[in-house]
Design an enzyme around this catalytic site. Structure first.
Site, PDB file in Angstrom:
ATOM      1  N   LEU A 165       0.812  -1.219   0.000  1.00 44.83           N
ATOM      2  CA  LEU A 165       0.000   0.000   0.000  1.00 44.83           C
ATOM      3  C   LEU A 165       0.845   1.269   0.000  1.00 44.83           C
ATOM      4  O   LEU A 165       0.347   2.331  -0.387  1.00 44.83           O
ATOM      5  CB  LEU A 165      -0.926   0.011   1.225  1.00 44.83           C
ATOM      6  CG  LEU A 165      -1.994  -1.095   1.265  1.00 44.83           C
ATOM      7  CD1 LEU A 165      -2.805  -0.989   2.550  1.00 44.83           C
ATOM      8  CD2 LEU A 165      -2.904  -1.017   0.050  1.00 44.83           C
ATOM      9  N   GLY A 166       2.071   1.187   0.417  1.00 43.94           N
ATOM     10  CA  GLY A 166       2.910   2.377   0.415  1.00 43.94           C
ATOM     11  C   GLY A 166       4.021   2.279   1.446  1.00 43.94           C
ATOM     12  O   GLY A 166       4.097   1.335   2.237  1.00 43.94           O
ATOM     13  N   GLN A 167       4.874   3.294   1.401  1.00 48.97           N
ATOM     14  CA  GLN A 167       6.021   3.357   2.299  1.00 48.97           C
ATOM     15  C   GLN A 167       5.885   4.589   3.186  1.00 48.97           C
ATOM     16  O   GLN A 167       5.741   5.707   2.690  1.00 48.97           O
ATOM     17  CB  GLN A 167       7.324   3.440   1.489  1.00 48.97           C
ATOM     18  CG  GLN A 167       8.586   3.429   2.320  1.00 48.97           C
ATOM     19  CD  GLN A 167       8.894   2.050   2.888  1.00 48.97           C
ATOM     20  OE1 GLN A 167       8.559   1.041   2.284  1.00 48.97           O
ATOM     21  NE2 GLN A 167       9.535   2.028   4.056  1.00 48.97           N
ATOM     22  N   GLY A 168       5.896   4.376   4.494  1.00 43.82           N
ATOM     23  CA  GLY A 168       5.781   5.484   5.425  1.00 43.82           C
ATOM     24  C   GLY A 168       7.135   5.929   5.949  1.00 43.82           C
ATOM     25  O   GLY A 168       8.191   5.457   5.508  1.00 43.82           O
ATOM     26  N   GLY A 169       7.084   6.871   6.892  1.00 45.54           N
ATOM     27  CA  GLY A 169       8.323   7.382   7.451  1.00 45.54           C
ATOM     28  C   GLY A 169       9.015   6.385   8.354  1.00 45.54           C
ATOM     29  O   GLY A 169      10.237   6.463   8.537  1.00 45.54           O
ATOM     30  N   GLY A 200       8.137   2.784   8.209  1.00 48.53           N
ATOM     31  CA  GLY A 200       8.076   1.423   7.702  1.00 48.53           C
ATOM     32  C   GLY A 200       7.143   1.313   6.505  1.00 48.53           C
ATOM     33  O   GLY A 200       6.575   2.301   6.013  1.00 48.53           O
ATOM     34  N   ASP A 216      -0.142  15.215  14.299  1.00 48.95           N
ATOM     35  CA  ASP A 216       0.150  15.078  12.855  1.00 48.95           C
ATOM     36  C   ASP A 216      -1.159  14.905  12.066  1.00 48.95           C
ATOM     37  O   ASP A 216      -1.281  14.022  11.216  1.00 48.95           O
ATOM     38  CB  ASP A 216       1.089  13.900  12.616  1.00 48.95           C
ATOM     39  CG  ASP A 216       1.714  13.939  11.221  1.00 48.95           C
ATOM     40  OD1 ASP A 216       1.682  15.023  10.588  1.00 48.95           O
ATOM     41  OD2 ASP A 216       2.199  12.891  10.749  1.00 48.95           O
TER      42      ASP A 216
END
Length: 654
Positions: free
Chosen positions: A30-34, A36, A142
């Site tokens: 689904l995506g790459q976060g800050g 993980g 955030d």
């Protein structure tokens, strides 16, 4: 050594560990976060889609433990739900609820901006989720469109508590964190800040971005954006309602002490008129009162009730608790889809500023169309006979429908023709309407065939109806006389080409009717012919000149009398007769002794015979002939080539 290290890394890879693959099947990324990567997976037992957040264990991720503890304490319908925690040597897998609607940022970018009604609904849900967090001392820090997800119904799911922290009442925070365009002005001061106030500021920036499609504080550099945030200046060149502008102005107040608290936002004019009630928490009965239905379902899967109750009471977030939460979420979603909306929830729609009266229009539904078309075919005398009604129903339109003029003479008669397949010809005879009160129903299931079994018994029927009469006048009929010729076998077959069996029988009866009419006419007409002036020659314009001797007259099917038969009954006089050279024609008292005398001598005038004796004789003949014809229908005889006596006619004397 390097090879062993590579193999060890592959074995300890997040998606190679049995602790994860024993319960979930990885589908996509689904995506790459800050901190993980986030993977999309499917639960093997319940087939529920989940989002797995992969967090590697390292000294850099100091907030990992804080995030897990905060997620465990949250249970709200507008906050993403923690389902399962898998702790391994290298990584921590956080299994979360999957929001299929995606991020709010994507929705805003797709539409440019959101309508004010939708902004109102989504913003209310954000306020409820943030109010739930602040009541428990949790500061998100955030809040932005990327961290606000939408489920399959379009409801808000607040996510990503990686920067969140838990505080006590009156505690000040000093850590500078967040996303620059959504940061509050007090974050740039090193004296500390109120955590709840910065979350309210971030809510104001998100609301402005939803309603306008633009960020309130923009710049090309960090310092430019910072100066605009500190000044609190933003563009108001957008068409928004005054109440919405009032909410934005209060949320984006530079002084945090004048900024409203989260629980005060719901009392604003833009939100207080709404009566939406937040759904109850999904985990309200998780600890003490598990759902009995779900316990039975999990018992069928192999789980023990004691094990389930212990996992829920201690909030272990293991495989047992994850299965229970997934089954409960499915049950809640199904129940909500069946419930009908409360009337108070209808107030969420856009309020019309104009008149509330709308023009009512009639909707034409496909089911209201008739399956069978109905045709109404009136006759000429329908206005005189009010009781008569002629109706035809078709599943396929007929090619030709012929109605006779005389069929509407009888009051109260009703003729119905029903078709399932398009007929080729429907005709009614004149003689059909002689009997009062008679009702004729003709039904066709197949188009009439060109060949009929009646052909096989035509000679016998012809003999029964045409030659087998018991009347005395049948012996007086002469085949040599062309005016008395009824029909031959050829004309008989042409009569049977069209129409139904009922029409064919009527054709026979009509022929017998014409025959007896001519015989009665001969009995009641007399002609005085002076001796010596009998003209034995045929007039030049007689019927024999117009039509050869060997040609036979055709009988019309379905009723109407042919024009040539009308000419036979009353032809014009010859030219010699009109000049006085011919015989003087008068009424006579007896029938001529010789049947070979030409009938052209007696064509001057015709007198209608009395009806009473005529009908008695006709019905007597019809009765005997009809009975003989019915007897002949019981057998099918081979076709015999029989020569009709009418074909051996002797030409008249000249």
């Amino acid at each position: 050594m390097k090879r062993w290290q590579v193999c060890q890394d592959l074995r300890s890879s997040p998606f190679q560990e049995d602790a994860l693959t024993d319960h979930y099947r990885i589908l996509a990324s689904l995506g790459q976060g800050g901190f993980g990567e986030v993977k999309l997976a499917s639960h093997l037992l319940t087939q529920t889609k989940v989002a797995i957040k992969v967090l590697p264990k390292s000294n850099k991720n100091l907030l990992l433990k804080s995030e897990i503890e905060i997620m465990k304490s949250l249970d709200h319908p507008h906050i993403i739900k923690l389902l399962h925690i898998i702790d391994t040597n290298e990584n921590i897998f956080i299994v979360l609820e999957h929001a299929v609607g995606g991020e709010l940022l994507t929705r805003i970018e797709d539409f440019g901006y959101l309508p004010e009604e939708e902004c109102n609904r989504l913003f209310r849900q954000m306020v409820l989720a943030l109010q739930y967090c602040h009541q428990r001392g949790i500061i998100h820090r955030d809040i932005k469109p990327e961290n606000i997800l939408l489920d399959h119904k379009g409801n808000v799911k607040l996510s990503d508590f990686g920067l969140s922290t838990k505080i006590v009442m009156g505690q000040k925070l000093t850590t500078l964190c967040g996303t620059l365009p959504y940061c509050a002005p007090e974050l740039f001061n090193l004296n500390g800040y109120d955590g709840q106030a910065i979350d309210v500021w971030s809510l104001g920036v998100v609301l402005y971005y939803m309603a306008t499609g633009c960020l309130p504080f923009q710049g090309f550099t960090y310092q430019a954006i910072k100066q605009k945030i500190l000044s609190g200046r933003y563009s108001v060149n957008f068409r928004l309602s005054p109440d919405l502008w009032d909410v934005i102005a209060k949320l984006l107040t530079v002084n945090p002490r004048e900024r409203p608290r989260v629980h005060e936002i719901l009392r604003f004019n833009w939100l207080k008129n709404e009566n939406e009630v937040s759904p109850s928490s999904l985990g309200g009965n998780t600890d003490s009162h598990p759902d009995p239905t779900i316990l039975v379902m999990m018992g069928d899967m192999g789980y023990e009730q004691g094990q389930i109750r212990e996992s829920l009471r201690e909030r272990k977030f293991d495989q047992v608790m994850a299965t229970y939460l997934m089954l409960r979420e499915k049950a809640c979603s199904e129940d909500k889809s069946i419930k009908t909306p409360h009337p108070t929830q209808c107030a969420q729609t856009l309020k019309s500023t104009g008149s509330t009266t709308e023009k009512q229009t009639t909707l034409r539904r496909g089911s209201s169309l008739p399956t069978l078309t109905t045709f109404y075919l009136p006759s000429k005398l329908e206005s005189l006979n009010k009781e008569k009604r002629t109706t035809m129903r078709h599943t396929m339109p007929p090619n030709l429908n012929c109605f006779n003029k005389s069929e509407s003479l009888n009051k109260g008669r009703r003729t119905i023709v029903s078709h399932t397949i398009s007929p080729t010809l429907n005709c009614f005879n004149k003689s059909e309407s002689l009997n009062k009160g008679k009702r004729t129903i003709v039904r066709h299931t197949m188009p009439p065939k060109k060949t009929s079994p009646v052909r096989r018994i035509c000679p016998r029927l012809h003999k029964s109806f045409g030659m087998g009469s018991a009347s005395e006048d049948s012996s007086k009929r002469n085949s040599s006389d062309p005016s008395l010729t009824i029909f031959s076998s050829q004309s008989f077959m042409s009569a049977f080409k069209y129409g139904s069996t009922y029409s064919k029988r009527k054709a026979f009866l009509q022929c017998i009717l014409h025959y007896h009419a001519s015989q009665e006419e001969d009995q009641y007409k007399t002609t005085i012919i002076p001796s010596g002036k009998l003209n034995t020659t045929v007039p030049p314009n007689s019927l024999q000149e117009d039509q050869p001797t060997g040609h036979l007259h055709n009988v019309l099917t379905a009723g109407a009398v042919d024009n040539r038969n009308l000419q036979e009954k009353s032809p014009p006089f010859s030219t010699t007769a009109t000049k006085g050279e011919g015989p003087a024609i008068k009424e006579r008292e007896s029938i001529p002794s010789s049947p070979r005398a030409p009938r052209e001598q007696f064509r001057g005038r015709s007198q209608t015979p009395p009806r009473a004796p005529f009908r008695r004789r006709v019905w007597k003949t019809l009765k005997s002939g009809f009975l003989k014809g019915l007897g002949s229908l019981c057998c099918c005889l081979p076709i015999q080539k029989k020569v009709h006596p009418a074909s051996n006619r002797v030409p008249p004397m000249k």
